[in-house]
Design an enzyme around this catalytic site. Structure first.
Site, short mmCIF file in Angstrom:
data_model
loop_
_atom_site.label_atom_id
_atom_site.label_comp_id
_atom_site.label_asym_id
_atom_site.label_seq_id
_atom_site.Cartn_x
_atom_site.Cartn_y
_atom_site.Cartn_z
N ARG A 68 0.82 -1.21 0.00
CA ARG A 68 0.00 0.00 0.00
C ARG A 68 0.86 1.26 0.00
O ARG A 68 1.88 1.32 0.67
CB ARG A 68 -0.93 -0.02 1.22
CG ARG A 68 -2.13 -0.89 1.00
CD ARG A 68 -2.93 -1.10 2.24
NE ARG A 68 -3.09 0.10 3.06
CZ ARG A 68 -3.81 0.14 4.16
NH1 ARG A 68 -4.43 -0.94 4.57
NH2 ARG A 68 -3.90 1.25 4.86
N ARG A 116 -0.14 8.28 10.32
CA ARG A 116 -1.39 7.56 10.55
C ARG A 116 -1.50 7.07 11.99
O ARG A 116 -2.59 7.06 12.57
CB ARG A 116 -1.51 6.37 9.58
CG ARG A 116 -1.89 6.82 8.18
CD ARG A 116 -1.52 5.78 7.15
NE ARG A 116 -2.28 4.55 7.27
CZ ARG A 116 -1.82 3.35 6.94
NH1 ARG A 116 -0.59 3.21 6.48
NH2 ARG A 116 -2.57 2.29 7.07
P1 AMP Z 1 -7.04 1.93 6.97
O1 AMP Z 1 -7.09 0.92 5.89
O2 AMP Z 1 -8.10 1.74 8.01
O3 AMP Z 1 -5.67 2.11 7.53
O4 AMP Z 1 -7.41 3.34 6.26
C1 AMP Z 1 -6.64 3.87 5.21
C2 AMP Z 1 -7.08 5.29 4.92
O5 AMP Z 1 -8.45 5.32 4.53
C3 AMP Z 1 -7.01 6.23 6.13
O6 AMP Z 1 -5.72 6.75 6.34
C4 AMP Z 1 -8.02 7.28 5.72
O7 AMP Z 1 -7.47 8.13 4.74
C5 AMP Z 1 -9.11 6.47 5.06
N1 AMP Z 1 -10.14 6.00 6.03
C6 AMP Z 1 -10.42 4.72 6.38
N2 AMP Z 1 -11.41 4.66 7.29
C7 AMP Z 1 -11.79 5.94 7.52
C8 AMP Z 1 -12.75 6.55 8.39
N3 AMP Z 1 -13.53 5.82 9.22
N4 AMP Z 1 -12.87 7.90 8.35
C9 AMP Z 1 -12.10 8.65 7.54
N5 AMP Z 1 -11.15 8.15 6.72
C10 AMP Z 1 -10.99 6.81 6.70
#
Ligand code: AMP
Length: 222
Positions: free
Chosen positions: A165, A176
């Site tokens: 990713r 993050r």
């Molecule tokens: P993750 O796969 O959960 O690490 O999410 C990757 C990216 O997706 C995050 O850094 C955000 O940019 C976006 N994202 C995922 N879930 C959310 C959420 N609940 N609210 C806002 N952005 C999200």
């Protein structure tokens, strides 16, 4: 693994944990055992990016900077998914809620049975993510150090290509992780006060994490 669904029951679970703590892997075990659907808002967004739609392009820009996507978009994706047949036995929410307004939506729309937190240090999170690879089709997660695919670069489950990713680079990961801590502290406080927050040590093998989580889930079903 047997697909054991307890009839008539629905169960909604929230999975917390820093990036790389194994939420996706644990969710897969829970899905197989209880028939719940795994709703990762991040995966829903990456699917939109992969479709290269105008929304996907917008999402890609925000996500590659490690920023949060506006609630209006995120909530729409979540609600749509929650209404699908696949989610009729309940959901495992992964990556949601991430802020106060999202928590309000969860409280209003869903009955939450448990919030499980996978505990992992920043160092372990960065180490794991740098070697994480994801399937481009079924989203299965591998790790080129600990959970290697049988064939390099290929998914064991569906045979599609694995990829790293964009946001799994150290600088983006740190960003993050900071956002994660800031945004999830009030959520954890809420679920802790509601007495449905459970902690599981994420620094264990996937099988041991699952064994620990199973003890919690079995208690919920009693
Ligand atoms: P993750 O796969 O959960 O690490 O999410 C990757 C990216 O997706 C995050 O850094 C955000 O940019 C976006 N994202 C995922 N879930 C959310 C959420 N609940 N609210 C806002 N952005 C999200």
């Amino acid at each position: 693994m047997e697909n054991r669904v307890i009839s008539g029951d629905t169960m909604n679970i929230i999975l917390f944990g820093p990036q790389g703590s194994g939420k996706g892997t644990l969710a897969r075990y829970i899905t197989n055992e209880y028939g719940l659907c795994h709703v990762s808002t991040g995966d829903l967004m990456r699917a939109e990016v992969a479709r290269n739609t105008p929304l996907g392009k917008k999402l890609s820009e925000i996500m590659s900077k490690g920023e949060l996507v506006p609630d209006e978009i995120t909530n729409k994706l979540l609600i749509e998914k929650s209404k699908s047949k696949e989610c009729e036995k309940g959901m495992i929410l992964d990556g949601y809620p991430r802020n106060k307004d999202q928590l309000e939506l969860v409280k209003k729309q869903f009955k939450i049975d448990a919030a499980i937190e996978l505990d992992l240090s920043d160092e372990d999170s960065i180490r794991r993510l740098s070697s994480r690879r994801q399937c481009s089709k079924c989203n299965s997660i591998f790790n080129i150090v600990t959970v290697k695919p049988k064939k390099e670069g290929i998914c064991d489950n569906c045979g599609s290509k694995l990829f790293q990713r964009q946001d799994d680079k150290p600088e983006e990961i740190k960003k993050r992780l900071n956002i994660y801590k800031e945004q999830t502290a009030p959520m954890k406080k809420y679920f802790s006060e509601a007495k449905i927050l459970y902690k599981v040590n994420g620094n264990q093998t996937p099988e041991t994490v699952w064994a620990d989580a199973k003890v919690i889930l079995k208690k919920l079903k009693k």
